[in-house]
Design a protein around this motif. Sequence first.
Motif, PDB file in Angstrom:
ATOM      1  N   MET A   1      82.388  53.342  73.141  1.00 36.98           N
ATOM      2  CA  MET A   1      83.365  53.322  74.180  1.00 36.98           C
ATOM      3  C   MET A   1      82.976  52.227  75.167  1.00 36.98           C
ATOM      4  SD  MET A   1      83.883  56.264  77.157  1.00 36.98           S
ATOM      5  CE  MET A   1      83.141  57.452  76.165  1.00 36.98           C
ATOM      6  N   GLY A   2      83.973  51.586  75.718  1.00 37.32           N
ATOM      7  CA  GLY A   2      83.740  50.568  76.728  1.00 37.32           C
ATOM      8  C   GLY A   2      84.950  50.471  77.636  1.00 37.32           C
ATOM      9  N   ALA A   3      84.728  50.111  78.893  1.00 41.17           N
ATOM     10  CA  ALA A   3      85.842  50.030  79.829  1.00 41.17           C
ATOM     11  C   ALA A   3      85.517  49.080  80.971  1.00 41.17           C
ATOM     12  CB  ALA A   3      86.171  51.404  80.397  1.00 41.17           C
ATOM     13  N   ILE A   4      86.567  48.511  81.516  1.00 41.69           N
ATOM     14  CA  ILE A   4      86.500  47.779  82.781  1.00 41.69           C
ATOM     15  C   ILE A   4      87.428  48.535  83.716  1.00 41.69           C
ATOM     16  CG2 ILE A   4      87.025  45.642  83.994  1.00 41.69           C
ATOM     17  CD1 ILE A   4      86.336  44.157  81.415  1.00 41.69           C
ATOM     18  N   SER A   5      86.888  48.945  84.851  1.00 41.68           N
ATOM     19  CA  SER A   5      87.692  49.770  85.755  1.00 41.68           C
ATOM     20  C   SER A   5      87.679  49.222  87.168  1.00 41.68           C
ATOM     21  CB  SER A   5      87.181  51.214  85.741  1.00 41.68           C
ATOM     22  OG  SER A   5      85.867  51.285  86.233  1.00 41.68           O
ATOM     23  N   PHE A   6      88.714  49.599  87.903  1.00 37.01           N
ATOM     24  CA  PHE A   6      88.793  49.363  89.340  1.00 37.01           C
ATOM     25  C   PHE A   6      88.574  50.704  90.017  1.00 37.01           C
ATOM     26  CE2 PHE A   6      92.010  45.797  88.439  1.00 37.01           C
ATOM     27  CZ  PHE A   6      91.029  44.836  88.439  1.00 37.01           C
ATOM     28  N   VAL A   7      87.861  50.670  91.146  1.00 34.82           N
ATOM     29  CA  VAL A   7      87.573  51.897  91.878  1.00 34.82           C
ATOM     30  C   VAL A   7      88.166  51.759  93.277  1.00 34.82           C
ATOM     31  CG1 VAL A   7      85.744  53.399  92.771  1.00 34.82           C
ATOM     32  CG2 VAL A   7      85.423  52.207  90.587  1.00 34.82           C
ATOM     33  N   ASP A   8      88.973  52.738  93.671  1.00 38.97           N
ATOM     34  CA  ASP A   8      89.476  52.749  95.042  1.00 38.97           C
ATOM     35  C   ASP A   8      88.948  54.000  95.742  1.00 38.97           C
ATOM     36  OD1 ASP A   8      91.188  54.929  94.478  1.00 38.97           O
ATOM     37  OD2 ASP A   8      92.986  53.697  94.377  1.00 38.97           O
ATOM     38  N   GLU A   9      89.530  54.344  96.850  1.00 34.29           N
ATOM     39  CA  GLU A   9      89.040  55.454  97.667  1.00 34.29           C
ATOM     40  C   GLU A   9      89.045  56.790  96.927  1.00 34.29           C
ATOM     41  OE1 GLU A   9      90.620  57.622 101.675  1.00 34.29           O
ATOM     42  OE2 GLU A   9      90.646  55.427 101.639  1.00 34.29           O
ATOM     43  N   ASN A  10      90.037  57.006  96.046  1.00 34.60           N
ATOM     44  CA  ASN A  10      90.201  58.307  95.414  1.00 34.60           C
ATOM     45  C   ASN A  10      90.031  58.338  93.900  1.00 34.60           C
ATOM     46  OD1 ASN A  10      90.988  59.598  97.910  1.00 34.60           O
ATOM     47  ND2 ASN A  10      92.894  58.452  97.729  1.00 34.60           N
ATOM     48  N   GLN A  12      89.281  55.981  89.913  1.00 28.98           N
ATOM     49  CA  GLN A  12      89.017  54.749  89.169  1.00 28.98           C
ATOM     50  C   GLN A  12      90.090  54.671  88.096  1.00 28.98           C
ATOM     51  OE1 GLN A  12      85.393  54.505  86.915  1.00 28.98           O
ATOM     52  NE2 GLN A  12      85.748  56.433  85.886  1.00 28.98           N
ATOM     53  N   TRP A  13      90.594  53.491  87.866  1.00 32.56           N
ATOM     54  CA  TRP A  13      91.548  53.342  86.781  1.00 32.56           C
ATOM     55  C   TRP A  13      91.083  52.229  85.877  1.00 32.56           C
ATOM     56  CZ3 TRP A  13      92.456  51.812  91.707  1.00 32.56           C
ATOM     57  CH2 TRP A  13      92.980  50.569  91.936  1.00 32.56           C
ATOM     58  N   PHE A  14      91.323  52.442  84.587  1.00 29.88           N
ATOM     59  CA  PHE A  14      90.793  51.574  83.552  1.00 29.88           C
ATOM     60  C   PHE A  14      91.792  50.465  83.239  1.00 29.88           C
ATOM     61  CE2 PHE A  14      89.060  55.877  82.817  1.00 29.88           C
ATOM     62  CZ  PHE A  14      87.745  55.599  83.167  1.00 29.88           C
ATOM     63  N   LYS A  15      91.395  49.245  83.519  1.00 33.19           N
ATOM     64  CA  LYS A  15      92.248  48.094  83.253  1.00 33.19           C
ATOM     65  C   LYS A  15      92.120  47.639  81.807  1.00 33.19           C
ATOM     66  CE  LYS A  15      94.604  46.725  85.835  1.00 33.19           C
ATOM     67  NZ  LYS A  15      95.961  47.197  86.054  1.00 33.19           N
ATOM     68  N   ALA A  16      90.993  47.912  81.201  1.00 34.12           N
ATOM     69  CA  ALA A  16      90.771  47.636  79.779  1.00 34.12           C
ATOM     70  C   ALA A  16      89.873  48.744  79.263  1.00 34.12           C
ATOM     71  CB  ALA A  16      90.113  46.274  79.594  1.00 34.12           C
ATOM     72  N   ARG A  17      90.166  49.241  78.056  1.00 32.49           N
ATOM     73  CA  ARG A  17      89.342  50.325  77.522  1.00 32.49           C
ATOM     74  C   ARG A  17      89.424  50.361  76.002  1.00 32.49           C
ATOM     75  NH1 ARG A  17      94.141  52.738  79.292  1.00 32.49           N
ATOM     76  NH2 ARG A  17      94.991  54.307  77.888  1.00 32.49           N
ATOM     77  N   ILE A  18      88.318  50.771  75.418  1.00 35.96           N
ATOM     78  CA  ILE A  18      88.222  50.980  73.973  1.00 35.96           C
ATOM     79  C   ILE A  18      87.512  52.311  73.773  1.00 35.96           C
ATOM     80  CG2 ILE A  18      87.152  50.177  71.826  1.00 35.96           C
ATOM     81  CD1 ILE A  18      87.445  47.344  72.859  1.00 35.96           C
ATOM     82  N   LEU A  20      88.501  55.285  74.704  1.00 35.00           N
ATOM     83  CA  LEU A  20      88.685  56.186  75.833  1.00 35.00           C
ATOM     84  C   LEU A  20      90.176  56.419  76.008  1.00 35.00           C
ATOM     85  CD1 LEU A  20      87.255  57.623  78.228  1.00 35.00           C
ATOM     86  CD2 LEU A  20      87.565  55.531  79.531  1.00 35.00           C
ATOM     87  N   ASP A  21      90.608  57.684  75.939  1.00 34.99           N
ATOM     88  CA  ASP A  21      92.030  57.999  76.042  1.00 34.99           C
ATOM     89  C   ASP A  21      92.557  57.956  77.473  1.00 34.99           C
ATOM     90  OD1 ASP A  21      92.228  58.355  73.290  1.00 34.99           O
ATOM     91  OD2 ASP A  21      91.785  60.496  73.409  1.00 34.99           O
ATOM     92  N   ALA A  22      91.741  58.344  78.433  1.00 30.03           N
ATOM     93  CA  ALA A  22      92.190  58.429  79.823  1.00 30.03           C
ATOM     94  C   ALA A  22      92.504  57.046  80.380  1.00 30.03           C
ATOM     95  CB  ALA A  22      91.112  59.090  80.672  1.00 30.03           C
ATOM     96  N   SER A  23      93.516  56.971  81.232  1.00 33.52           N
ATOM     97  CA  SER A  23      93.834  55.714  81.907  1.00 33.52           C
ATOM     98  C   SER A  23      93.225  55.669  83.304  1.00 33.52           C
ATOM     99  CB  SER A  23      95.350  55.517  81.997  1.00 33.52           C
ATOM    100  OG  SER A  23      95.935  56.571  82.726  1.00 33.52           O
ATOM    101  N   GLU A  24      92.807  56.833  83.812  1.00 30.04           N
ATOM    102  CA  GLU A  24      92.134  56.896  85.100  1.00 30.04           C
ATOM    103  C   GLU A  24      91.396  58.229  85.216  1.00 30.04           C
ATOM    104  OE1 GLU A  24      95.031  58.525  88.498  1.00 30.04           O
ATOM    105  OE2 GLU A  24      95.751  56.655  87.601  1.00 30.04           O
ATOM    106  N   THR A  25      90.471  58.303  86.174  1.00 28.33           N
ATOM    107  CA  THR A  25      89.800  59.553  86.523  1.00 28.33           C
ATOM    108  C   THR A  25      89.676  59.615  88.036  1.00 28.33           C
ATOM    109  OG1 THR A  25      87.543  58.671  86.497  1.00 28.33           O
ATOM    110  CG2 THR A  25      88.394  59.533  84.407  1.00 28.33           C
ATOM    111  N   SER A  26      89.433  60.799  88.554  1.00 28.72           N
ATOM    112  CA  SER A  26      89.185  60.909  89.988  1.00 28.72           C
ATOM    113  C   SER A  26      87.815  60.308  90.291  1.00 28.72           C
ATOM    114  CB  SER A  26      89.255  62.366  90.440  1.00 28.72           C
ATOM    115  OG  SER A  26      88.258  63.116  89.799  1.00 28.72           O
ATOM    116  N   ARG A  27      87.671  59.812  91.479  1.00 25.94           N
ATOM    117  CA  ARG A  27      86.431  59.143  91.841  1.00 25.94           C
ATOM    118  C   ARG A  27      85.238  60.099  91.859  1.00 25.94           C
ATOM    119  NH1 ARG A  27      85.365  54.620  96.461  1.00 25.94           N
ATOM    120  NH2 ARG A  27      83.135  54.512  96.088  1.00 25.94           N
TER     121      ARG A  27
END
Length: 86
Positions: A1-10, A12-18, A20-27
């Motif tokens: 599994m691999g991912a590039i994510s952005f993290v904000d206040e609440n 993280q969302w995955f901009k690229a992923r292999i 991994l089914d989720a498109s985001e998770t709570s921080r």
Amino acid sequence: MGAISFVDENRQWFKARIGLDASETSRDVSFCSHAILQPKTLTIIEDAKEDDRFAENPLVTGKPNIRFYAGCPIGVEVVKPHPKFI
């Protein structure tokens, strides 16, 4: 599994992923939230089940059953533009 994510206040969302089914998770369950606290440093978790910070994390105890994590913040340094391009 691999991912590039952005993290904000609440979250993280995955901009690229292999793998991994989720498109985001709570921080609050984000491994990356720990990595971004140490800029310019590679964060390595050898066994998430044995790490007190992650042992009860639902991403460890359930799918996707994360065990190993390596992450490093990626950033862009803003510099003064060259006068030719202004």
